[in-house]
Design an enzyme around this catalytic site. Sequence first.
Site, mmCIF file in Angstrom:
data_model
loop_
_atom_site.group_PDB
_atom_site.id
_atom_site.type_symbol
_atom_site.label_atom_id
_atom_site.label_comp_id
_atom_site.label_asym_id
_atom_site.label_seq_id
_atom_site.Cartn_x
_atom_site.Cartn_y
_atom_site.Cartn_z
ATOM 1 N N HIS A 273 -27.437 -104.438 46.358
ATOM 2 C CA HIS A 273 -27.625 -105.016 47.691
ATOM 3 C C HIS A 273 -28.406 -106.325 47.591
ATOM 4 O O HIS A 273 -29.595 -106.372 47.907
ATOM 5 C CB HIS A 273 -28.347 -103.999 48.571
ATOM 6 C CG HIS A 273 -28.529 -104.410 49.994
ATOM 7 N ND1 HIS A 273 -27.778 -105.406 50.604
ATOM 8 C CD2 HIS A 273 -29.393 -103.953 50.959
ATOM 9 C CE1 HIS A 273 -28.174 -105.542 51.859
ATOM 10 N NE2 HIS A 273 -29.157 -104.686 52.096
ATOM 11 N N CYS B 51 -26.636 -101.853 58.339
ATOM 12 C CA CYS B 51 -27.903 -101.842 59.064
ATOM 13 C C CYS B 51 -28.734 -103.033 58.618
ATOM 14 O O CYS B 51 -28.506 -103.608 57.548
ATOM 15 C CB CYS B 51 -28.647 -100.537 58.840
ATOM 16 S SG CYS B 51 -29.114 -100.223 57.123
ATOM 17 N N CYS C 77 -30.253 -108.115 56.056
ATOM 18 C CA CYS C 77 -29.120 -107.513 55.352
ATOM 19 C C CYS C 77 -27.775 -107.959 55.916
ATOM 20 O O CYS C 77 -26.757 -107.857 55.233
ATOM 21 C CB CYS C 77 -29.214 -105.991 55.417
ATOM 22 S SG CYS C 77 -30.797 -105.334 54.875
#
Length: 404
Positions: free
Chosen positions: A360, A390, A91
Amino acid sequence: MTELRDVVVCSPLRTPVGRFGGALAPVSALALAETVLRALLERTGLDPAAVDGVIGAQGYPSMEAPAFGRVAALNAGFPVTTTGYQLDRRCGSGLQAVLNAAMEVQTGVSDVVVALGAESMSNAPLYTEQGRRGLPPGGLMLHDALARGRATVGGRFHPSPEGNVGAAELLRREYGIPREAQDALALRSHRRAVAAQESGAFDAELVPVEVPGRRGPTVVDRDEHPRGDTTLEALAALRPMLGASDADATVTAGNASGQNDAAAAVVVTTPERAAELGLAPSLRLVSWAVAGNDPERFGVAPVPASNLALARAGLAMGDVDVIELNEAFAVQVLACLADWGLDAEDPRLNPRGSGISIGHPIGATGIRMLATLANELPAFDGTLALETMCIGGGQALAAVWERA
C-alpha cells in the site's frame, strides 16, 4: 450547461511495489514517478505535447519536488506547456488524481491528462516546525511523517493517538471479528498475489525500475511484498501491534497493509481523442462517489461510498464482476464485507491480492489498483468493476469502471 463528455483511461502502468526499506528504498518518489511517466510515453507512443497536465498524488511529499505533478512531468521530458499540481487524499490520493483528471476532461477544460501517483514511504521525511524560531530547550523535536500523519489526520476534534491500528481494533470489537478470520484473509491475499506473479498476470502493467548501487545498477521488475512462504501458523505467531495496551488486540504486521514504495500513472481522455492519438482505452468511467464517516471508523467508509457510486450507475453489488477493495487491514475488509453481506472468499474480491500482499504505497495505490483491475476484467471475461478504498481520517472513495 454543456453535456459532460465520456471519459476513458488508457494504458495504466505501475512500477513494482517495494517493501519498506527494501529494493526500491534508494529511489526517491520523484525518480519512481519519472520512471513510470517515461514508460507511459514509450509504451503508448503518446506525444507529450498533447498532454494538458499531470496531476500528481503523493501522501508524504517534501520540497524536493513541489507541485509534484509538474516537477515529475518536466523531469520526464514533458514540455513546459504541460501543467501540473499535487494532491493528497491520503489512501485515496491516486484514485482522486484520476477522478480530478476525469472531471477536467468531462467538462472540456482539458482533453488529455495524465494521473500520477507516487510514494516512497521508505524515504518519508523526518521534520521539525521549530527550527526557524531558535533552538528550544532540549533541542529540536523531529517528527516521523508516517506516524505523525496517522495521528493528526482527524484534526483537533478527532485525535487518533494509536493511529490507524487503533481504529482497526475498534472495528474488531464492534464487529466481533476474530484473529483467525483476519489471518485467513491475509493468507488468501498473499496466495492470490503470488499466483498472479508466477502466472505473469502482472507483467502487462509493470514497469521495471533501475536502482543505483555501489556495484552498479540493478533492475527491480517484480513486486517485493507478496510472500509465497507465509502460512497460517506464521501469521498466528506474530504479535499484535497494540498487544501491550489491549490484551484482546488482533491486528498484526501480517494482517495489515505494508508501508511501501511505488509509482503508477494512466492517461485520462475522451474516446474520440484516444482514437485520434492512437491510444487503446482500457476502461470507461461509469460513476464515482466520496463519503465521510467518523474518523475512528474510517475502515468501513467504503460501504457508503461504494453504495452511492453503484446507485448513481443504477447498479447493485451483484452486477459487478470484480471488486477491488484495498486491504488497509484484514479486519477492515471483513467489516465492509459484513455490511454488504458478502463472503470473505467471494472470488470477485481482490482476485490478484491487494494491500496486505501487494502493498500500500499511499499515493500510488489507487492507480496501482486501476492498473490491476484493467487487466483482471478481460482475464475473467468481466464487464464491470468496483474500485474502492478507505482513507485515514474518515473518508472513502469508490469508482465504477466498465471494460472498454
